[in-house]
Motif scaffolding. Structure first.
Motif, PDB file in Angstrom:
ATOM      1  N   UNK A   3      -0.456  17.768  -3.480  1.00 19.69           N
ATOM      2  CA  UNK A   3      -0.481  16.391  -3.010  1.00 19.69           C
ATOM      3  C   UNK A   3       0.333  16.791  -1.167  1.00 19.69           C
ATOM      4  N   UNK A  36       1.200  10.976   5.173  1.00 24.49           N
ATOM      5  CA  UNK A  36       2.238   9.367   4.686  1.00 24.49           C
ATOM      6  C   UNK A  36       3.565   9.481   5.506  1.00 24.49           C
ATOM      7  N   UNK A  55       9.499  14.348  -1.383  1.00 27.23           N
ATOM      8  CA  UNK A  55       9.315  15.683  -2.235  1.00 27.23           C
ATOM      9  C   UNK A  55       7.941  15.463  -3.137  1.00 27.23           C
ATOM     10  N   UNK A  56       6.916  16.532  -2.935  1.00 23.86           N
ATOM     11  CA  UNK A  56       5.665  16.022  -3.276  1.00 23.86           C
ATOM     12  C   UNK A  56       4.990  17.409  -4.075  1.00 23.86           C
ATOM     13  N   UNK A  57       4.188  17.226  -5.132  1.00 23.50           N
ATOM     14  CA  UNK A  57       3.741  18.322  -5.720  1.00 23.50           C
ATOM     15  C   UNK A  57       2.895  19.074  -4.691  1.00 23.50           C
ATOM     16  N   UNK A 111       0.851  -1.154  -0.012  1.00 18.51           N
ATOM     17  CA  UNK A 111      -0.006  -0.171   0.226  1.00 18.51           C
ATOM     18  C   UNK A 111       0.610   1.309  -0.025  1.00 18.51           C
ATOM     19  N   UNK A 112       1.886   1.227   0.906  1.00 16.85           N
ATOM     20  CA  UNK A 112       2.774   2.422   0.952  1.00 16.85           C
ATOM     21  C   UNK A 112       3.392   2.698  -0.316  1.00 16.85           C
ATOM     22  N   UNK A 113       3.779   1.415  -0.946  1.00 17.40           N
ATOM     23  CA  UNK A 113       4.543   1.594  -2.437  1.00 17.40           C
ATOM     24  C   UNK A 113       3.706   2.145  -3.271  1.00 17.40           C
ATOM     25  N   UNK A 166       4.197   5.564  -5.480  1.00 17.59           N
ATOM     26  CA  UNK A 166       4.123   5.631  -6.898  1.00 17.59           C
ATOM     27  C   UNK A 166       3.399   6.552  -7.524  1.00 17.59           C
ATOM     28  N   UNK A 167       1.961   6.490  -6.944  1.00 20.96           N
ATOM     29  CA  UNK A 167       1.124   7.283  -7.706  1.00 20.96           C
ATOM     30  C   UNK A 167       1.468   8.884  -7.481  1.00 20.96           C
ATOM     31  N   UNK A 168       2.140   8.907  -6.401  1.00 21.23           N
ATOM     32  CA  UNK A 168       2.471  10.435  -6.147  1.00 21.23           C
ATOM     33  C   UNK A 168       3.683  10.794  -6.802  1.00 21.23           C
ATOM     34  N   UNK A 169       4.097  10.070  -7.486  1.00 29.95           N
ATOM     35  CA  UNK A 169       5.498  10.179  -8.493  1.00 29.95           C
ATOM     36  C   UNK A 169       6.588  10.357  -7.726  1.00 29.95           C
ATOM     37  N   UNK A 176       1.096   3.941  -2.871  1.00 30.96           N
ATOM     38  CA  UNK A 176       0.749   5.285  -2.876  1.00 30.96           C
ATOM     39  C   UNK A 176       2.004   6.325  -3.287  1.00 30.96           C
ATOM     40  N   UNK A 200      -1.530  14.666   1.813  1.00 29.04           N
ATOM     41  CA  UNK A 200      -1.455  13.200   1.698  1.00 29.04           C
ATOM     42  C   UNK A 200       0.242  12.938   2.011  1.00 29.04           C
TER      43      UNK A 200
END
Lengths: 437, 485
Positions: B108, B115, B103-105, B77-79, B83-86, B81, B111
């Motif tokens: 995001x 996390x 590092x996220x957009x 699940x973490x992996x 991956x989807x966040x890039x 998540x 989220x």
């Protein structure tokens, strides 16, 4: 707390939203449409200097800092002579005033590195914006006055060989090298050959220059023309003969590869960054190695491999895996082959769903990879070097969004063929750590 | 030198240095440092003072395994998540700190903050209930243990420069918490079980031992969310693992370590008490930089003409974020003939610098480079946020204070600081080589050519065995695998 976290993870696991919702947040309930994000922080200004050097300026606020990338792509391909020239540049040798310029650059606050990039080399400098004209002049003079003596060439050759030996101690760096031809160090060039190569292939027309950060484009024309406008022109450089194809299965032994790596490469025509073909290849590679993909299930989830990744290459798709102890490479090769075959047989609906997740991941990763002025300079230099305008950096995200299942299927059928496929094993010794096939 | 001996020494010497323990407020939120700048991404850096210096003896690698198991226990699940966040959740383990980076957009941010906070403060293994050593944690531990083992095996073989430094660290900090290297020891990994990870997390992932750096423009909700998540960290006072009493070195001691490296390399130096805020710290850094940091240093100029190897010399103190009691070290490539002539030159130059100090011109040149480097280190917002979090945990001065100190240095101050803190006669020398036979016959107090390079720049004569007048008090020999096992 824990319940909230699990809820969040479950939400993030929900199927990807519909195709037009590619840029919605991970917890969005419903499909949505938003504008494609711009990767460039500002419009780039591009021009070509009289020397043939293509230049792009990317001005944006960066706290008084600027990054400069000078990328040289020797025409005809990288030869051993070019490796020598890059080694000399990296160490500020190759002429009587080289050391003084190194010190001058350091006094200006510039921090520099020279790295290999696809098709050539990049000189990267970061420093205070106020020193940009002087830093530009120093970099241009380094190229202009590069005249290594025979002794310097001999030392550089020894250094190149030592560096190549050093690569043996970095298994991951070796992985891509295994399936790509590289200059033969067995035939060392003379000093005359290196000096001729500099005139032939290291002139202004082989260079692209990108400046990103706190830069005033209006005041930079003069210093740019003075520094890079008069680089010597290129002489004709005969292209290298086509590289001989590597054996279908290559084996390499590396004392430092405690865990064996396997590599599978499908070689095809080179694609330019920012082009539709490049985007298709990116999605294809991502489909093969993404977490949850059939190949990840066969290799990682089953315990055959500890890692699975796809090193980016311009001329195909590469899949690499680090094997668990006692796993025979043949098992990994079979898993990769089966995954490629499976991908070719996926129905359009299922393929579209997988592609959607890949597109979202790649678009976000592209954006998140740009942190510092040097990152933007490198991204723009890459597309300029491919002959594309700076805006191609932004277009690359749009290209990803526009990849359609049919185009991906056609690309996969054309590329994932047995005759394009090369396999390699990197291990500590023949048979080391390998169980039964 | 066996691992057993090293462990015994560790047990015997691990006594706390005199001085007050740092006090921190256990209750209250995790210290947070924001660099608010317009950006379409946010960077989160979570630093925890739970690095390898906190490993118990006999369980070297526990800090590394715990940090990576926190992420691994998140499982698919973490992996998915991430991956989807890039993005990826990075984990770095050093002697002092464990650092998680994400590092996220900016869209995001909420989220990502949740996390990160949940992964570090409320590990997935908690979901196994009171039997915290449940199946998921066991599986996660086995995966990270396998990765740690192959990583250690590869690190014991190269690349040469990093390997020489690791061997130097292991030997120099023998009996000190820093002797437990961040990756641990392969021989100790099997002694670590799921309950050890749970205990280590409970004892060291504490609120006052944690700092958060944030760069970008996250929403207030994101900041509140991560603070709430980090509130799950235990509000107990942190007990520092360092500083501790440093090992004493008597005379010059030589360790010839064998490994399949492409070029012989030497590292020489000793540990120091130069804390991040010590007034002499920058002066000693200046002296070492002038001695041997790159092509334009004294050693760099000496080695440069012989093959451009001046660029391969380096010297300095460990960065403040790495060790609050840094080692002073000089590292250099050895000649193809495999002798100690360059080590002799390095020692002679070190003694000259300690005795006479640098020239004003040398110091000016170093100062120009140092100013540029410090400015570059904190030019980006994410670097400033990271720097602030580290400084909070390790009591280090900020960039402006460092710049002011650099500008205030003079040659006499550098010489005086070097004389106070560096001892050319009592230090350790590691020689890393693929051909240890080259250095056989080296004896205690051996004799050889004088420690002065030939005037015409010609290579040293290969006169083995000889120690070129270095005058070693003891010579040890071992393979890199034996030393790091």
């Amino acid at each position: 707390m824990i319940a909230a976290r699990l809820a969040l993870l479950l939400a993030l696991q929900r199927p990807a939203p519909a195709a037009e919702a590619v840029d919605c947040g991970p917890t969005d309930e419903a499909p949505c449409v938003v504008q494609a994000p711009r990767l460039l922080p500002a419009p780039a200004l591009a021009r070509t200097l009289p020397s043939g050097t293509r230049v792009a300026l990317l001005p944006f606020p960066a706290a008084g800092r600027v990054a400069l990338e000078l990328r040289v792509l020797p025409p005809g391909g990288v030869r051993t002579e070019d490796l020598v020239v890059a080694w000399l540049l990296a160490r500020h040798q190759g002429g009587p005033a080289a050391a003084e310029r190194r010190l001058a650059r350091a006094r200006l606050g510039g921090v520099e590195s020279v790295v290999a990039v696809p098709g050539g080399f990049a000189v990267r400098v970061e420093g205070p914006s106020a020193a940009l004209p002087e830093l530009l002049a120093l970099e241009a003079r380094r190229l202009h006055e590069l005249r290594p003596s025979d002794d310097e060439v001999a030392r550089a050759l020894a250094g190149v060989v030592t560096e190549r030996l050093g690569e043996l101690s970095r298994p991951d760096a070796q992985v891509v090298e295994l399936v790509r031809p590289r200059p033969d160090l067995g035939a060392p060039p003379s000093g005359d050959m290196v000096r001729a190569r500099i005139q032939q292939a290291w002139g202004g027309a082989a260079a692209v220059l990108v400046i990103a950060g706190d830069v005033d484009g209006a005041t930079l024309d003069g210093p740019l023309d003075a520094a890079f406008g008069e680089l010597p022109p290129l002489l004709d450089a005969a292209p290298l003969p086509p590289a001989a194809l590597l054996p279908a299965v290559e084996q390499a032994w590396s004392d430092s590869a405690a865990a064996p790596r396997v590599v599978v490469a499908w070689q095809g025509p080179t694609t330019a960054p920012g082009s539709p073909e490049h985007a298709v290849r990116s999605v294809l590679a991502e489909l093969l190695v993404a977490p949850g993909s059939p190949l990840a299930a066969r290799l990682v989830d089953s315990g055959l491999a500890t890692r699975l990744w796809s090193p980016p290459v311009p001329d195909g798709v590469v899949v690499a895996a680090e094997l668990a102890p006692q796993v025979h490479p043949g098992a990994a090769f079979a898993a990769v082959e089966a995954a490629a075959d499976e991908l070719l047989g996926v129905a359009n609906g299922e393929l579209e769903a997988r592609m959607e997740a890949a597109r979202v991941h790649l678009a976000r990763r592209a954006m998140l990879g740009l942190r510092r002025p040097a990152d933007w300079a490198a991204a723009v230099a890459e597309v300029l070097a491919a002959g594309a305008p700076p805006e191609s950096v932004d277009q690359s995200v749009d290209q990803l969004r526009q990849v359609q299942p049919e185009a991906l299927r056609q690309a996969a059928v054309a590329l994932l063929r047995a005759e394009n496929r090369r396999e390699a094993v990197l291990a500590a010794s023949p048979g080391a750590g390998q169980g039964a096939p | 030198m066996s691992p057993v001996l090293l462990s015994a020494l560790a047990l015997g010497c691990w006594t706390r240095a005199p001085g007050p323990a740092p006090l921190a407020v256990a209750e209250g939120p995790v210290a947070t440092f924001e660099e608010r700048v317009p950006a379409n991404a946010i960077d989160l850096v979570l630093a925890v003072r739970a690095g390898s210096a906190h490993d118990p003896s006999g369980q070297e690698g526990l800090a590394w395994l715990t940090a990576h198991a926190l992420v691994q226990a998140g499982g698919a699940p973490l992996e998915a998540a991430l991956h989807r966040l890039g993005t990826t959740l990075s984990v770095e383990v050093g002697p002092e700190l464990v650092v998680f980076g994400l590092r996220c957009r900016v869209d995001d941010a909420v989220a990502c903050a949740e996390l990160l906070g949940a992964t570090v403060a409320a590990p997935a293994w908690d979901t196994q209930g009171p039997d915290a050593g449940g199946a998921d944690l066991s599986a996660a531990l086995e995966r990270v243990r396998a990765r740690a083992r192959s990583r250690l095996a590869e690190e014991a073989l190269g690349p040469g420069a990093a390997l020489a430094d690791r061997i130097f660290d292991r030997w120099t900090f023998e009996g000190h918490p820093y002797g437990r290297l961040p990756g641990g020891r392969s021989g100790a990994l099997d002694a670590i079980g799921p309950p050890d990870l749970v205990r280590f997390h409970q004892e060291h992932y504490l609120r006052p031992a944690t700092a958060l750096g944030v760069a970008g423009e996250p929403s207030a909700e994101a900041v509140v969310d991560i603070q709430a998540a980090l509130g799950g960290l235990a509000p107990r006072l942190y007990v520092d693992a360092t500083p501790r009493v440093l090992p004493v070195v008597q005379g010059r001691r030589l360790l010839v370590a064998s490994a399949p490296v492409s070029q012989d390399r030497a590292v020489l130096g000793h540990a120091t008490e130069l804390a991040p805020d010590h007034p002499d710290r920058l002066a000693v850094e200046a002296g070492l930089g002038i001695l041997a940091q790159g092509t334009d240093s004294r050693l760099g100029r000496i080695l440069g003409p012989e093959g451009g190897e001046g660029a391969l010399v380096s010297a300095g103190l460990d960065p403040a974020w790495m060790r609050v009691q840094p080692a002073a070290r000089v590292a250099l490539p050895l000649g193809a003939q495999g002798d100690l002539s360059r080590v002799a030159v390095a020692l002679a130059e070190l003694r000259r610098l300690v005795t006479e100090g640098p020239s004003a011109q040398e110091l000016d040149d170093w100062r120009a480079v140092a100013v540029g480097r410090i400015q570059a280190e904190v030019a980006a917002p994410q670097d400033r946020a990271r720097d602030a979090a580290f400084r909070h945990l390790l009591a280090a001065p900020d960039a402006s204070a460092r710049l002011a100190a650099v500008r205030a240095l003079d040659p006499a101050a550098v010489q005086a600081a070097l004389a106070r803190h560096l001892d050319p006669d009592h230090l350790r020398i590691v020689v890393l080589t693929a051909a240890p036979a080259r250095y056989e016959g080296l004896g205690v107090e051996g004799s050889g050519p004088p420690a002065v390079p030939p005037a015409d720049g010609a290579p040293w004569a290969s006169v083995a065995p000889a120690d070129y007048g270095i005058g070693v008090a003891a010579v040890l020999r071992a393979s890199s695998e034996e030393i790091l096992r």
